[in-house]
Scaffold this active site. Structure first.
Site, PDB file in Angstrom:
ATOM      1  N   ARG A  91       0.835  -1.209   0.000  1.00  0.00           N
ATOM      2  CA  ARG A  91       0.000   0.000   0.000  1.00  0.00           C
ATOM      3  C   ARG A  91       0.866   1.253   0.000  1.00  0.00           C
ATOM      4  O   ARG A  91       0.546   2.247  -0.627  1.00  0.00           O
ATOM      5  CB  ARG A  91      -0.901  -0.031   1.234  1.00  0.00           C
ATOM      6  N   ASP A 151     -20.142   5.785   2.027  1.00  0.00           N
ATOM      7  CA  ASP A 151     -20.340   4.852   3.134  1.00  0.00           C
ATOM      8  C   ASP A 151     -21.600   5.208   3.922  1.00  0.00           C
ATOM      9  O   ASP A 151     -22.365   4.329   4.342  1.00  0.00           O
ATOM     10  CB  ASP A 151     -19.131   4.869   4.071  1.00  0.00           C
ATOM     11  N   ARG A 154     -24.592   4.126   1.965  1.00  0.00           N
ATOM     12  CA  ARG A 154     -24.770   2.676   2.123  1.00  0.00           C
ATOM     13  C   ARG A 154     -25.416   2.366   3.466  1.00  0.00           C
ATOM     14  O   ARG A 154     -26.308   1.513   3.565  1.00  0.00           O
ATOM     15  CB  ARG A 154     -23.413   1.981   2.026  1.00  0.00           C
ATOM     16  N   HIS A 178     -11.917   6.513   5.306  1.00  0.00           N
ATOM     17  CA  HIS A 178     -12.659   5.749   4.303  1.00  0.00           C
ATOM     18  C   HIS A 178     -11.878   4.457   4.103  1.00  0.00           C
ATOM     19  O   HIS A 178     -11.016   4.341   3.235  1.00  0.00           O
ATOM     20  CB  HIS A 178     -12.759   6.527   2.992  1.00  0.00           C
TER      21      HIS A 178
END
Length: 317
Positions: A91, A151, A154, A178
């Site tokens: 990452r 989010d 959702r 996030h």
């Protein structure tokens, strides 16, 4: 705003960027939409494709493939560009590559004289929004990440389904990174003005508090499930970006959970993270501070610390 015409420049014509452009066209949000991509031919093709649907949209938008000089009088520059994670790539390495990509984007935008608002969608969005802020030198209130807006949408959809209520009447938010450390402050979740926890307590067993944990987990892992099924997510974030754009251009003072720079709010400093903000033509008009429980404060602090640590590692690499 720079003129009577609402102008947005989109950088990055991948699936997320074009889902945003398509939503913008269908909702007739702007007067001018400029597409920029490292592959100029692709941007030209996407502009052609969108323009061919204008007759069916009821929109009078001007859409064209442009370059960074077109940012000069834009109201908003939306960044959806970035590189995909390679097999076996860490990452941090991905972040480092995306930081170089952003440097190649932000520098010519600022050099064009752009003085509007940056809206960032590239993941990891909190870190990439901070990078945009640092590279641009802009007031942090004019650098916004899509944060946890999707989010939260959702969450409202899933929670509304569970309690049998229209999601538009559900007032609940996802805050924090996030990503994996995001969470729902259930102490602030409401159906209209009634706390969700009170609603469950009064349901005589029809609803249970444990189900909230499942809903929170489903929200947190939604992107993973979508990616597993169709390799990428783009429609939801495209519509989320459109909603944020409308709040800015309409000077709405709407509350959306976006990635914003904290300067003492929630006891945190020097971090971009998803929090409820009042959004208008100035960008982030103000950050709303919820009253969190001690447990929620600890979760939020942990999420912020993880983001700070990631950014520090990126700077040191």
């Amino acid at each position: 705003m720079k003129s009577d015409k609402r102008k947005v420049v989109l950088v990055g014509c991948g699936m997320v960027g074009m889902s945003y452009a398509y939503a913008m066209l269908n909702q007739n949000v702007v007067d001018e939409l400029v597409l920029i991509d490292v592959n100029k031919l692709r941007a030209e093709g996407e502009a052609m494709d969108l323009n061919h649907g204008l007759a069916f949209s009821g929109s009078h938008m001007r859409i064209w493939a442009g370059d960074y000089s077109d940012c000069t009088n834009a109201d908003i520059v939306v960044i959806c560009a970035g590189v995909a994670q390679a097999p076996g790539e860490s990452r941090r390495d991905l972040l480092k590559r995306n930081m170089e990509v952003f440097k190649s984007i932000i520098d010519p935008i600022t050099e064009s004289g752009f003085n509007g608002i940056f809206l960032v969608a590239t993941n990891p969005v909190d870190i990439m929004t901070e990078i945009t802020y640092k590279l641009s030198g802009f007031n942090p209130r004019r650098v916004i990440g899509s944060g946890t807006a999707l989010d939260s949408a959702r969450l409202r959809y899933l929670l509304g389904s569970y309690i049998q209520a229209d999601p538009r009447s559900v007032h609940a938010y996802v805050i924090g990174e996030h990503g994996d450390s995001e969470f729902v402050p259930w102490s602030n979740a409401m159906l209209s003005t009634k706390p969700i926890t009170d609603l469950i307590a009064e349901s005589k067993g029809k609803l249970n508090i444990e189900e909230l944990d499942r809903i929170e987990e489903d929200v947190r892992t939604a992107a993973y499930k979508i990616i597993e099924a169709k390799r990428a997510t783009y429609y939801g974030i495209g519509m989320s970006l459109t909603r944020i754009t409308k709040a800015i251009l309409g000077d709405e003072n709407s509350v959306l959970t976006v990635s914003a720079n904290l300067r003492g709010e929630y006891g945190q400093n020097d971090v971009f993270v998803g929090v409820p903000c009042v959004i208008n033509s100035a960008g982030i008009q103000r950050i709303l501070e919820f009253s969190l429980t001690d447990e929620e404060k600890a979760k939020f602090a942990k999420s912020c610390e993880e983001l700070r640590a990631t950014y520090k590692e990126l700077e040191e690499k």
